[in-house]
Write an enzyme that holds these catalytic residues in place. Structure first.
Site, short mmCIF file in Angstrom:
data_model
loop_
_atom_site.label_atom_id
_atom_site.label_comp_id
_atom_site.label_asym_id
_atom_site.label_seq_id
_atom_site.Cartn_x
_atom_site.Cartn_y
_atom_site.Cartn_z
N ARG A 58 -4.15 -7.40 -126.59
CA ARG A 58 -3.11 -6.38 -126.78
C ARG A 58 -3.70 -4.97 -126.86
NH1 ARG A 58 -0.41 -7.95 -132.06
NH2 ARG A 58 -2.56 -8.54 -132.44
N ASN B 115 2.10 -10.44 -128.93
CA ASN B 115 1.77 -11.86 -128.90
C ASN B 115 3.06 -12.66 -128.99
OD1 ASN B 115 -1.02 -11.56 -128.82
ND2 ASN B 115 -1.27 -11.70 -131.02
#
Length: 93
Positions: A22, A40
Site C-alpha cells: 500500500r 487491504n
C-alpha cells in the site's frame, strides 16, 4: 486538447499484504500525478482505485504486476470505473 482522464479499480492477488504494497502504491501513484486510494482486503488481496491521465494510470497498472521488492503478485484484475472526486492518493483503513 483535453487530457484523457480515466478511473480504474484494480484488485491485486498474491503475497501483497505485509510487504509495503500500500505504501509503495501510494508513492508510485503520487509520483505519476494520480489520485485515488489503496487498501487491504480481508481476504489478503489489495484493492486500489486510481484516477488520472490514461498514460499515467496505465503505468501504475503495469507497476501493480510487480509491486515492491518483497511482493509476489499472482494476478491483477482491472475494471474501469466512473470518475470519482479524489483530491489525493490515500491509504484507506
Amino acid at each position: 486538447m483535453m487530457p484523457n482522464i480515466i478511473c480504474l479499480k484494480a484488485v491485486i492477488s498474491g503475497k501483497v499484504q505485509g510487504v509495503g504494497y500500500r505504501y509503495s502504491t501510494r508513492a508510485k501513484a503520487q509520483s505519476l500525478g494520480l489520485v485515488g486510494w489503496v487498501r487491504n482486503l480481508p481476504d489478503g488481496r489489495v484493492e486500489a482505485m486510481a484516477e488520472g491521465e490514461r498514460t499515467q494510470v496505465d503505468k501504475l497498472i503495469e507497476w501493480f504486476k510487480q509491486g515492491p521488492p518483497a511482493a509476489e503478485v499472482s494476478k491483477v484484475d482491472v475494471d474501469e470505473e466512473s470518475l470519482g472526486e479524489f483530491r489525493a492518493f490515500e491509504i484507506l483503513r
